[in-house]
Write an enzyme that holds these catalytic residues in place. Structure first.
Site, mmCIF file in Angstrom:
data_model
loop_
_atom_site.group_PDB
_atom_site.id
_atom_site.type_symbol
_atom_site.label_atom_id
_atom_site.label_comp_id
_atom_site.label_asym_id
_atom_site.label_seq_id
_atom_site.Cartn_x
_atom_site.Cartn_y
_atom_site.Cartn_z
ATOM 1 N N GLU A 15 0.834 -1.194 0.000
ATOM 2 C CA GLU A 15 0.000 0.000 0.000
ATOM 3 C C GLU A 15 0.873 1.250 0.000
ATOM 4 O O GLU A 15 1.920 1.282 0.649
ATOM 5 C CB GLU A 15 -0.919 -0.007 1.223
ATOM 6 C CG GLU A 15 -1.887 -1.183 1.222
ATOM 7 C CD GLU A 15 -2.824 -1.184 2.430
ATOM 8 O OE1 GLU A 15 -2.656 -0.317 3.319
ATOM 9 O OE2 GLU A 15 -3.725 -2.046 2.484
ATOM 10 N N HIS B 89 -7.901 1.213 2.184
ATOM 11 C CA HIS B 89 -7.711 0.806 3.583
ATOM 12 C C HIS B 89 -8.446 1.767 4.527
ATOM 13 O O HIS B 89 -7.867 2.312 5.475
ATOM 14 C CB HIS B 89 -6.225 0.753 3.935
ATOM 15 C CG HIS B 89 -5.934 -0.206 5.056
ATOM 16 N ND1 HIS B 89 -4.766 -0.935 5.148
ATOM 17 C CD2 HIS B 89 -6.650 -0.559 6.152
ATOM 18 C CE1 HIS B 89 -4.772 -1.672 6.241
ATOM 19 N NE2 HIS B 89 -5.915 -1.462 6.871
ATOM 20 N N GLY C 123 -11.517 0.870 6.021
ATOM 21 C CA GLY C 123 -12.556 0.152 6.742
ATOM 22 C C GLY C 123 -12.869 0.767 8.087
ATOM 23 O O GLY C 123 -14.025 0.864 8.492
#
Length: 405
Positions: free
Chosen positions: A259, A282, A284
């Site tokens: 990432e 990313h 969440g």
């Protein structure tokens, strides 16, 4: 004054909590690589990170005075926990604070994939009116397969049932099924019946690569797939092929093996541009509510460790919390190798130097032991040095007038 380095933008509500404990906060907006982190940790007592910065054995070895690490997120696989424990560095995370945010994103994506909202949205943005029910379904009555029945998996189970879904789950540990959820005997059994498969497992080494070609081929034809847990769990090249040949009807992916370190950096993935695929960076647990909770929770754990040596909910040291007595003048926090006789030797050393013990608690975790001792008398420097020089000592810290935990 103690200093804390916070990377990757933890919520600013952490700063006043640190300030109230006399900790100066230094912030850096992005993640740091290994060499950058080693350079940045000079003069730092507490490190705060999120999911992208990796704290390796080399980083820890370069900074033996680092006291604690806070992961302002759920996962801690980006930290060498064993090495940190062997150096007496306490690690804390936020195991519950963003659970609801992840669950809500999962539910939103389950509905979006099942209704093929991404496809309809893309058509309209391209100027094409595609009014059709083809491939679009209600989630009610469909089977959700949850892989990993921990904090997130269990709460998702309850919400999904409220939407009228049938829930099956698989976990390697024994877990109590909530509501009408049904435990499956194996991952293959779950994949054979689930219309939507969602991963919510932790980042332990044994889970790496757990979902590859074999698992995708065991899924029901046309099932949807979600991964909001760890990027290294899944072979995304196989997922790409399964989406293109129609075996998988859609996917939602929030985590990736590699990432970008900073907002605005370039992002590459074999999943870009695929139909009915939702890609999120990313996020969440990235709601204002979750980040506020995490900022408050982790900074609180770090400051209580700094002030009172409390390791409650530490992920790598024995979990201890000793309520100080009114007579306590000093608190001694002692991390050591878990070998027989260490506590007796420590207490003998204190006694020989006239130090009176008012309270004490011991805990062990694998090869690591942790003792917190309150001293109600003077604590001679010779006693402290004698304990510090013991063969099994990993870290020794002395606080005056221990704070109430």
């Amino acid at each position: 004054m103690a200093r804390a380095l916070l990377l990757e933008n933890p919520h600013p509500n952490a700063d006043p909590i640190f300030a109230s404990a006399g900790v100066e906060v230094v912030r850096h907006p992005g993640a740091l690589d290994e060499n950058e982190l080693i350079a940045a940790l000079d003069g730092i007592d507490i490190l705060g990170i999120r999911s992208t910065t990796h704290v390796t054995e080399r980083v820890l070895a370069a900074h033996p005075d680092l006291l604690a690490i806070g992961a302002f997120c759920i996962g801690t696989n980006q930290i060498d926990l064993k090495s940190a424990a062997r150096r007496g560095v306490a690690v804390f995370n936020a195991p519950f604070s963003n659970t609801r945010s992840v669950v809500e994103l999962a539910v939103a994506e389950i509905i979006a994939l099942t209704r093929r909202l991404t496809v309809r949205d893309k058509s309209l943005h391209a100027g094409v009116w595609d009014k059709s029910a083809a491939g679009s379904h209600e989630v009610r009555g469909r089977t959700l397969g949850i892989v990993g029945y921990g904090n997130i998996g269990t709460q998702l189970s309850v919400v999904a049932e409220a939407l009228g879904m049938r829930v099956v789950f698989y976990d390697t540990a024994e877990k109590l099924a909530l509501g009408n959820a049904q435990r499956m005997g194996s991952l293959a059994e779950l994949l054979a019946v689930a219309d939507i498969v969602t991963l919510h497992v932790d980042g332990r080494e044994g889970n790496a690569g757990m979902f590859g070609r074999e698992q995708f081929e065991q899924m029901k034809h046309g099932a949807a797939f979600l991964n909001l847990s760890r990027g290294f769990l899944v072979d995304y090249s196989v997922l790409r092929a399964k989406i293109l040949d129609g075996s998988v009807s859609g996917a939602a992916v929030d985590v990736f093996p590699d990432e970008p370190k900073r907002t605005g950096d370039a992002f590459e993935s074999e999943l870009r541009g695929l139909p009915n695929v939702i890609l999120t960076p990313h996020v969440g647990g990235s709601t204002q509510e979750a980040q506020e909770n995490i900022g408050h929770f982790v900074s609180g754990k770090l400051t209580r460790y700094l002030q009172a040596a409390s390791t409650d909910l530490s992920v790598n040291l024995p979990r201890l919390s000793l309520e100080p007595s009114d007579a306590a003048r000093y608190r001694v926090a002692f991390v050591h190798r878990n070998t027989p006789g260490v506590l007796a030797l420590v207490n003998q050393t204190f006694a020989e130097h006239g130090a009176n013990i008012e309270g004490q608690i011991l805990g062990t975790r694998g090869e690591i032991g942790y003792v917190v001792t309150d001293i109600g008398s003077e604590l001679p420097r010779e006693a402290v040095e004698a304990v510090r020089q013991m063969e099994d000592t990993l870290r020794l810290r002395v606080m005056t007038r221990p704070a109430v935990d």
